[in-house]
Design a protein around this motif. Structure first.
Motif, short mmCIF file in Angstrom:
data_model
loop_
_atom_site.label_atom_id
_atom_site.label_comp_id
_atom_site.label_asym_id
_atom_site.label_seq_id
_atom_site.Cartn_x
_atom_site.Cartn_y
_atom_site.Cartn_z
N ASP A 31 -96.18 16.48 60.84
CA ASP A 31 -96.21 17.01 59.55
C ASP A 31 -95.31 17.78 59.21
OD1 ASP A 31 -99.07 15.61 59.12
OD2 ASP A 31 -99.96 17.48 59.82
N ALA A 32 -94.26 18.16 59.93
CA ALA A 32 -93.37 19.00 59.83
C ALA A 32 -92.23 18.22 58.73
CB ALA A 32 -92.43 19.49 61.03
N ASP A 33 -91.33 18.86 58.16
CA ASP A 33 -90.37 18.36 57.12
C ASP A 33 -89.32 17.77 58.13
OD1 ASP A 33 -88.73 17.37 55.19
OD2 ASP A 33 -88.51 19.33 54.58
N ILE A 34 -89.45 16.71 59.10
CA ILE A 34 -88.39 16.26 59.74
C ILE A 34 -87.57 15.22 59.01
CG2 ILE A 34 -87.91 15.07 61.85
CD1 ILE A 34 -89.34 17.76 62.48
N PRO A 35 -86.42 15.45 59.10
CA PRO A 35 -85.41 14.68 58.37
C PRO A 35 -85.37 13.03 59.02
CG PRO A 35 -84.05 16.24 59.56
CD PRO A 35 -85.47 16.67 59.69
N SER A 36 -85.32 12.23 58.03
CA SER A 36 -85.16 10.88 58.77
C SER A 36 -83.57 10.56 59.47
CB SER A 36 -85.28 9.88 57.59
OG SER A 36 -83.98 9.77 56.60
N PHE A 37 -83.50 9.64 60.08
CA PHE A 37 -82.21 9.32 60.65
C PHE A 37 -81.19 9.60 59.63
CE2 PHE A 37 -78.77 6.50 61.63
CZ PHE A 37 -78.10 6.98 62.50
N LYS A 38 -81.28 8.82 58.49
CA LYS A 38 -80.27 8.76 57.36
C LYS A 38 -80.16 10.21 56.74
CE LYS A 38 -79.02 6.74 53.35
NZ LYS A 38 -77.86 7.48 52.84
N GLU A 39 -81.12 10.92 56.39
CA GLU A 39 -81.00 12.19 55.74
C GLU A 39 -80.59 13.27 56.81
OE1 GLU A 39 -85.07 12.37 53.24
OE2 GLU A 39 -85.31 12.77 55.43
N ARG A 40 -80.59 13.09 58.15
CA ARG A 40 -80.22 13.83 59.19
C ARG A 40 -78.66 13.60 59.30
NH1 ARG A 40 -79.06 13.05 64.04
NH2 ARG A 40 -80.13 11.08 64.44
N ARG A 41 -78.15 12.43 59.14
CA ARG A 41 -76.86 12.27 59.43
C ARG A 41 -76.13 12.48 58.25
NH1 ARG A 41 -74.32 9.32 63.20
NH2 ARG A 41 -72.69 10.27 62.38
#
Length: 93
Positions: A31-41
């Motif tokens: 449920d945490a606001d973990i960024p997706s791969f694209k968002e993180r990069r």
């Protein structure tokens, strides 16, 4: 920097752990606001080019990831500071 200090392997030993953490985040289902791969990069690219532009790679990747996770509330400053202190104590023991 590696040549300056005579380091033959310029990749720091913690880079493997960082890569593993990024892989785990990419596959996180919580449920945490973990960024997706694209968002993180994308965030990493922006932060590395601006806020952390004076840091070499892969240090800029590490600091950018920490910045993003704190900004999203996945980990707070106090918890991050505590974890870093624990790791530092282990390394200095």
């Amino acid at each position: 920097m590696a040549a300056k200090y005579g380091v033959e392997n310029p990749v720091p030993p913690w880079k493997t752990s960082l890569d593993g953490l990024c892989d785990a985040l990419d596959h996180a289902a919580c449920d945490a606001d973990i960024p997706s791969f694209k968002e993180r990069r994308d965030e990493e690219d922006v932060l590395s080019a601006t806020v952390y532009s004076s840091l070499p790679y892969p240090e800029s990747q590490l600091v950018s990831l920490a910045h993003s996770l704190v900004a999203r509330g996945v980990i707070d400053d106090a918890e991050l500071e505590q974890r870093l202190a624990t790791i530092r104590a282990r390394l200095e023991a």
